[in-house]
Write an enzyme that holds these catalytic residues in place. Structure first.
Site, PDB file in Angstrom:
ATOM      1  N   LYS A 184      -1.589   4.016   2.044  1.00  0.00           N
ATOM      2  CA  LYS A 184      -2.290   4.192   3.313  1.00  0.00           C
ATOM      3  C   LYS A 184      -1.680   3.262   4.348  1.00  0.00           C
ATOM      4  O   LYS A 184      -1.724   2.041   4.200  1.00  0.00           O
ATOM      5  CB  LYS A 184      -3.766   3.874   3.117  1.00  0.00           C
ATOM      6  CG  LYS A 184      -4.590   3.916   4.394  1.00  0.00           C
ATOM      7  CD  LYS A 184      -6.057   3.710   4.091  1.00  0.00           C
ATOM      8  CE  LYS A 184      -6.878   3.663   5.364  1.00  0.00           C
ATOM      9  NZ  LYS A 184      -8.303   3.468   5.082  1.00  0.00           N
ATOM     10  N   LYS A 240      -1.234   8.794   3.359  1.00  0.00           N
ATOM     11  CA  LYS A 240      -2.108   8.900   4.518  1.00  0.00           C
ATOM     12  C   LYS A 240      -1.586   8.015   5.631  1.00  0.00           C
ATOM     13  O   LYS A 240      -1.318   6.842   5.357  1.00  0.00           O
ATOM     14  CB  LYS A 240      -3.506   8.443   4.089  1.00  0.00           C
ATOM     15  CG  LYS A 240      -4.530   8.382   5.179  1.00  0.00           C
ATOM     16  CD  LYS A 240      -5.799   7.782   4.671  1.00  0.00           C
ATOM     17  CE  LYS A 240      -6.742   7.672   5.838  1.00  0.00           C
ATOM     18  NZ  LYS A 240      -7.901   6.901   5.542  1.00  0.00           N
TER      19      LYS A 240
END
Ligand code: PBG
Ligand code: ZN
Length: 319
Positions: A184, A240
């Site tokens: 992320k 992400k």
């Protein structure tokens, strides 16, 4: 082979399946009626009651898998009371039984007074990794006990996967899987989500998440984190944001042996919807194109705010 729709269909080696999609849900404590999220085209924060209707509608459209984000009222330096979230999961499980699959976002930023994903040390200037992992593991066990099929830690603390796995296993929850937000990045594209969840980190010395989320300039770290989380027991990994990091999807997919999810995040979704609203692209075709690209880059699972449209769009897709 490009001359007709039929020959284009025959040569389409990348195809989509709505079964691979997960729909995020926002549920806000104390809300009286669903709140339309400005900037998030058609996406609402639901009430405890309206979320039940939303899930029912989504199931009618072939979507049975959800990622649940709680928006609780109370914020604390050291959150202890997760009952809003666990109550919500229990209710969803009671009403829908095994017809739905629920991944519970496991993070502290909706609960902390400063909006950080972990808790800070006494100085307030530094994340206390060990204390955060301890608290996240306790929270994960509560989420599992409340009926989550999967724990989805989105905090980016070090070592949380091993700790959560151990805590779950020691307490009879070895059937509960973990979908790690393993890779992320610290990104501008979470803006509309933070708006929706009131979870922007407060301004100050620890004003952003760069001390725990990944740097866009360090792709090796994203690979390391994915490999480490797989090693620590993650059942699914994630990249992400999705669209801006397709190279990472590809690199990670090549090196791991668990399903990899791509999360097309709030800002990416909003940008696409703005363009559609201006008439500069076709909404449905743009989402399909993006999803196809994620698939091509290696995504097994797609998390999208438009997941509830996936089945009808894919069924009517033309090549
Ligand atoms: C917080 C969290 C974020 C998202 C999911 N969980 C954003 C952040 O780090 O602030 C982003 C989702 C989105 O933008 O759609 N742990
Ligand atoms: Zn967080």
């Amino acid at each position: 082979m490009r001359v007709s729709p039929q020959s284009r269909e025959l040569s389409a080696s990348v195809t989509l399946n709505h079964r691979a999609f997960i729909q995020p849900l926002f549920v806000e404590e104390g809300l009286q009626a669903p709140r339309l999220l400005e900037n998030m085209h058609g996406i609402c924060a639901d009430t405890r009651t309206s979320v039940l209707k939303q899930v029912e509608r989504d199931m009618e459209r072939g979507i049975h898998k959800f990622l649940v984000f709680p928006v609780p009222v109370k914020r604390e330096a050291y959150p202890r009371d997760f009952s809003f979230t666990t109550g919500l999961l229990r209710e969803l499980r009671r009403v829908f039984g095994s017809d739905i699959w629920m991944a519970a976002d496991c993070c502290l930023c909706a609960y902390t007074h400063n909006g950080h994903c972990g808790i800070t040390d006494a100085s307030g200037l530094k994340i206390d990794n060990a204390a955060s992992v301890g608290l996240l593991s306790a929270y994960a066990l509560e989420l599992a006990d409340a009926g989550a099929d999967t724990i989805a830690p989105s905090d980016m603390m070090d070592g949380r996967i091993a700790s959560i796995r151990q805590r779950l296993n020691e307490n009879g929850m070895d059937h509960v899987s973990i979908m790690s937000y393993s890779s992320k990045f610290s990104s501008q594209w979470y803006g509309p989500f933070r708006d929706a969840c009131h979870s922007s980190p407060a301004a100050g010395l620890l004003g952003d998440r760069r001390s725990y989320q990944l740097s866009p300039a360090n792709p090796e770290d994203a690979v390391l984190c994915a490999l480490r989380d797989e090693e620590e027991g993650a059942d699914m990994l994630m990249v992400k944001p999705a669209g801006w990091y397709m190279d990472m999807l590809w690199r990670i997919k090549e090196q791991v042996n668990v399903p990899v999810a791509a999360y097309h995040v709030s800002g990416e979704y909003a940008a696409l919807e703005y363009m559609a609203g201006l008439g500069l692209l076709k909404r449905e075709a743009a989402h399909l194109e993006l999803w196809t690209s994620l698939k091509r880059a290696g995504a097994d699972i797609i998390i999208s705010y438009a997941a509830r449209d996936a089945k009808s769009w894919i069924d009517h897709q033309t090549y």
